[in-house]
Design a protein around this motif. Structure first.
Motif, short mmCIF file in Angstrom:
data_model
loop_
_atom_site.label_atom_id
_atom_site.label_comp_id
_atom_site.label_asym_id
_atom_site.label_seq_id
_atom_site.Cartn_x
_atom_site.Cartn_y
_atom_site.Cartn_z
N GLU A 132 33.52 17.81 71.33
CA GLU A 132 33.48 18.99 70.46
C GLU A 132 32.22 19.81 70.73
N VAL A 133 32.41 21.12 70.78
CA VAL A 133 31.31 22.06 70.97
C VAL A 133 31.44 23.12 69.89
N ARG A 141 31.88 42.35 72.34
CA ARG A 141 33.32 42.34 72.03
C ARG A 141 33.73 41.11 71.24
N VAL A 142 32.98 40.05 71.35
CA VAL A 142 33.29 38.84 70.59
C VAL A 142 32.00 38.30 69.99
N SER A 143 32.03 38.08 68.67
CA SER A 143 30.89 37.52 67.96
C SER A 143 31.42 36.61 66.87
N GLY A 144 30.62 35.60 66.53
CA GLY A 144 31.00 34.71 65.45
C GLY A 144 30.94 33.25 65.85
N ARG A 145 31.28 32.37 64.89
CA ARG A 145 31.22 30.92 65.08
C ARG A 145 32.55 30.43 65.66
N TYR A 146 32.44 29.63 66.72
CA TYR A 146 33.61 29.09 67.40
C TYR A 146 33.44 27.60 67.63
N ALA A 147 34.56 26.90 67.59
CA ALA A 147 34.58 25.47 67.91
C ALA A 147 35.55 25.25 69.06
N LEU A 148 35.12 24.47 70.03
CA LEU A 148 35.99 23.99 71.10
C LEU A 148 36.13 22.49 70.91
N PHE A 149 37.37 22.00 70.86
CA PHE A 149 37.57 20.57 70.66
C PHE A 149 38.61 20.06 71.65
N ARG A 150 38.31 18.87 72.15
CA ARG A 150 39.15 18.27 73.19
C ARG A 150 40.41 17.68 72.57
N THR A 151 41.54 17.89 73.24
CA THR A 151 42.81 17.31 72.77
C THR A 151 43.30 16.20 73.69
N ASN A 155 42.45 19.43 78.59
CA ASN A 155 42.91 20.42 77.61
C ASN A 155 42.07 20.36 76.34
N TRP A 156 41.57 21.51 75.97
CA TRP A 156 40.83 21.69 74.73
C TRP A 156 41.52 22.79 73.94
N MET A 157 41.07 23.02 72.74
CA MET A 157 41.49 24.16 71.93
C MET A 157 40.23 24.91 71.50
N ILE A 158 40.38 26.22 71.35
CA ILE A 158 39.27 27.02 70.83
C ILE A 158 39.70 27.61 69.49
N HIS A 159 38.81 27.47 68.51
CA HIS A 159 39.11 27.88 67.13
C HIS A 159 37.98 28.77 66.61
#
Length: 342
Positions: A132-133, A141-151, A155-159
């Motif tokens: 998890e990151v 163009r993109v700002s804010g808090r994001y999480a990347l988590f491994r599935t 393969n990961w997901m970005i949220h």
């Protein structure tokens, strides 16, 4: 993703750029291919998002960490709202110089295609582990808090953890219906109040494009398969911008072509209530011209000339559209008229 020491090395002293170098020949690609040796030391705060028109369009998110750019390929782009988690595939680490790279990777080379810088800036790390990151991005163009988590595997997901970047943005409609034109025998008398288009005699198709992917619907709002070789390239041409287009599929110079004559939704904003003239100028600004699609021409106030040109080209008719008319999905009205060539 293996944990890194502060100098960027993997456990056991492995070279974190070995995989990157093994896939590239500096004599054949303009990408930076650094020589083997100590990694540069940065502040672990640089990020870049690159739009990569490769075999399939995707966006590469790269975060500086331990002297390399830790990288994920995001097929549908960085999410802008917390309800839209997206796949992010972990790829090989890239050298720090790659944060400034843009250009054409030659055909036949790994990742062949056009690379452009979509956004870049700095970031803060809230958490960094093998699975998890969590980061805070500060870009234009993109700002804010994001999480990347491994599935699973790579393969990961970005949220997106923050509220929507644009709280007023509206999603593309699910089953849009096109606005029909009323049949009329003659051109309108007050031609200065109308814009005129050719009737190409094709099949009406609306194209919903988001994250570089295209979905077509027909005149009844039903999802249909688009012609082979159209949806993917058209989506790649539009890129990250969500848009809903109206047009028809017709044969032009012996080739099946998607002729686009209206834009109904753009960048999270429905355009239905805007007058036809403003929508057409917004469509012209998108500059949508390609091997299988083009923006259809329109001619304000010159119906007689357009009708004569349609007759000369063997087209079935022309369309007269009031310059001040809003778009009314599925609604018969006199604001749009179809006049056949006789």
């Amino acid at each position: 993703m293996a944990a890194r020491k502060k100098d960027g090395a993997r456990p056991g002293g492995a070279d974190p750029l070995a995989e990157y170098r093994s896939k590239r020949d500096h004599r054949r690609t303009p990408e930076p291919v650094p020589a083997d040796g100590p990694l540069p030391r940065g502040d672990d705060d640089t990020f870049v998002v690159q739009e990569h028109h490769a075999r399939s369009l995707h966006w590469d998110l790269r975060l500086e960490r331990g002297g390399v750019l830790v990288s994920w390929a995001v097929p549908k782009g960085i999410p802008t709202a917390p309800d839209a988690d997206r796949l992010a595939v972990r790829t090989e680490d890239h050298p720090l110089d790659y944060a400034a790279f843009h250009g054409e990777i030659p055909r036949g080379e790994y990742g062949a295609g056009t690379m452009t810088i979509w956004d870049r800036g700095v970031y803060e790390t809230e958490k960094w582990s093998d699975r998890e990151v969590k980061v805070v991005l500060h870009g234009s163009r993109v700002s804010g808090r994001y999480a990347l988590f491994r599935t699973r595997g790579e393969n990961w997901m970005i949220h997106r953890m923050d509220p929507p970047a644009d709280p007023d943005a509206e999603p593309l409609p699910e089953a849009p219906r096109p606005m029909p034109a009323a049949e009329r025998a003659r051109l309108p008398r007050d031609q200065d109040a109308y814009g005129f288009e050719f009737d190409w005699g094709g099949r009406r198709l609306l194209a919903s494009i988001e994250g570089g992917r295209t979905r077509f619907t027909d005149a009844r709002g039903r999802a249909v398969a688009g012609p082979a070789g159209l949806g993917g390239p058209l989506g790649r041409a539009v890129g990250a911008r969500p848009v809903l287009l109206d047009g028809e599929l017709a044969r032009v110079d012996g080739r099946e072509t998607y002729l686009i004559f209206d834009v109904l939704h753009l960048d999270g904003r429905p355009l239905l209530d805007l007058p036809y003239e403003r929508r057409r100028r917004a469509l012209d600004g998108l500059r949508l011209t390609g091997p299988r699609w083009q923006t259809a021409p329109w001619f304000p106030g010159d119906g007689d000339a357009v009708l004569a040109a349609a007759r000369e080209q063997g087209l079935p008719g022309v369309l007269a559209k009031r310059l001040d008319s809003p778009y009314r999905p599925g609604e018969d009205n006199d604001a749009w008229r179809r006049i056949p060539v006789r």
